[in-house]
Design an enzyme around this catalytic site. Structure first.
Site, PDB file in Angstrom:
ATOM      1  N   GLY A  47       0.819  -1.204   0.000  1.00  0.00           N
ATOM      2  CA  GLY A  47       0.000   0.000   0.000  1.00  0.00           C
ATOM      3  C   GLY A  47       0.852   1.252   0.000  1.00  0.00           C
ATOM      4  CD  GLN A  52       3.291   5.820   2.814  1.00  0.00           C
ATOM      5  OE1 GLN A  52       2.348   5.229   2.301  1.00  0.00           O
ATOM      6  NE2 GLN A  52       4.359   5.190   3.294  1.00  0.00           N
ATOM      7  CB  CYS A 102       5.487   1.943   6.970  1.00  0.00           C
ATOM      8  SG  CYS A 102       4.891   3.520   6.350  1.00  0.00           S
ATOM      9  CG  LEU A 103       6.791   1.640   0.723  1.00  0.00           C
ATOM     10  CD1 LEU A 103       6.207   2.131  -0.600  1.00  0.00           C
ATOM     11  CD2 LEU A 103       7.953   0.691   0.479  1.00  0.00           C
ATOM     12  CG  HIS A 144      -0.212   0.860   7.331  1.00  0.00           C
ATOM     13  ND1 HIS A 144       0.837   0.397   8.088  1.00  0.00           N
ATOM     14  CD2 HIS A 144       0.330   1.757   6.460  1.00  0.00           C
ATOM     15  CE1 HIS A 144       1.951   1.018   7.706  1.00  0.00           C
ATOM     16  NE2 HIS A 144       1.677   1.840   6.706  1.00  0.00           N
ATOM     17  CD  GLU A 145      -1.126   2.185   2.948  1.00  0.00           C
ATOM     18  OE1 GLU A 145      -0.729   3.360   2.853  1.00  0.00           O
ATOM     19  OE2 GLU A 145      -0.361   1.228   3.143  1.00  0.00           O
ATOM     20  CG  HIS A 148       0.313   6.579   5.809  1.00  0.00           C
ATOM     21  ND1 HIS A 148       1.462   7.034   6.405  1.00  0.00           N
ATOM     22  CD2 HIS A 148       0.543   5.288   5.479  1.00  0.00           C
ATOM     23  CE1 HIS A 148       2.362   6.050   6.420  1.00  0.00           C
ATOM     24  NE2 HIS A 148       1.829   4.973   5.871  1.00  0.00           N
TER      25      HIS A 148
HETATM   26 NI    NI Z   1       2.816   3.171   5.557  1.00  0.00          NI
END
Ligand code: NI
Length: 182
Positions: A47, A52, A102-103, A144-145, A148
């Protein structure tokens, strides 16, 4: 098409509340979504949320790979999906630990408490409804997304920091049967 630069933890864009997308069908949103999907694919991620990639708008992309599903009927594989202006609600009080990375926090992963079953909805780039009632990995990645979009990173959801580590160390511990991942 472009691979976008990813903001890492510590960058203020990750702590902001993102703004609603005024026109989900606009050309610039279509372009952003295309680049986000390409960036997610390039990073082998599950995701990616717009903040991000330094765009403080309420949209994210995700997918559920074959190998990630819990086996639950409401947790099937999902092809690359965009969710614009999402709303999300827990269906009940069932909260379970969900291993995630997470990226924006490269090299690490952790077990994060997430609602097992959620209901969510939003629209895609055609303005068509997306979402539904889901469980397991699908529910975890959407939570999670969605976080953000509200300036929340997964460590802010954790309650047991022993279940937090570098991917290589956790993989080694797992191989040696020392636990880490259930
Ligand atoms: Ni993330």
């Amino acid at each position: 098409m472009a691979i976008l630069k990813i903001a890492r933890m510590g960058h203020p864009v990750l702590l902001q509340r993102a703004q609603p997308v005024a026109d989900p069908t606009a050309a610039e949103i279509r372009r952003l979504v295309r680049d986000m999907l390409e960036t997610m694919e390039d990073a082998s991620a599950a995701g990616l949320a717009a903040p991000q990639v330094h765009v403080p708008l309420r949209l994210f992309v995700f997918r559920v790979g074959e190998g990630r599903t819990s086996g639950d009927a409401d947790d099937r594989p999902v092809d690359k999906t965009v969710v614009i202006n999402p709303e999300i609600a827990a269906v009940d009080d069932d909260v379970r630990l969900h291993w995630e990375g997470c990226l924006s926090i490269p090299g690490l992963r952790a077990a994060v408490p997430r609602h097992w079953r959620i209901r969510y909805h939003g629209v895609d780039i055609e303005g068509a409804a997306v979402g539904g009632e889901v469980t397991g990995f699908h529910a975890g990645v959407v939570q999670h997304e969605y976080d953000h979009l509200n300036g929340i990173l997964y460590p802010m959801r954790m309650n047991d920091f022993r279940l937090f580590g570098f991917n290589e160390e956790l993989a080694r511990a797992e191989q040696q049967g020392a636990g880490g991942r259930s």
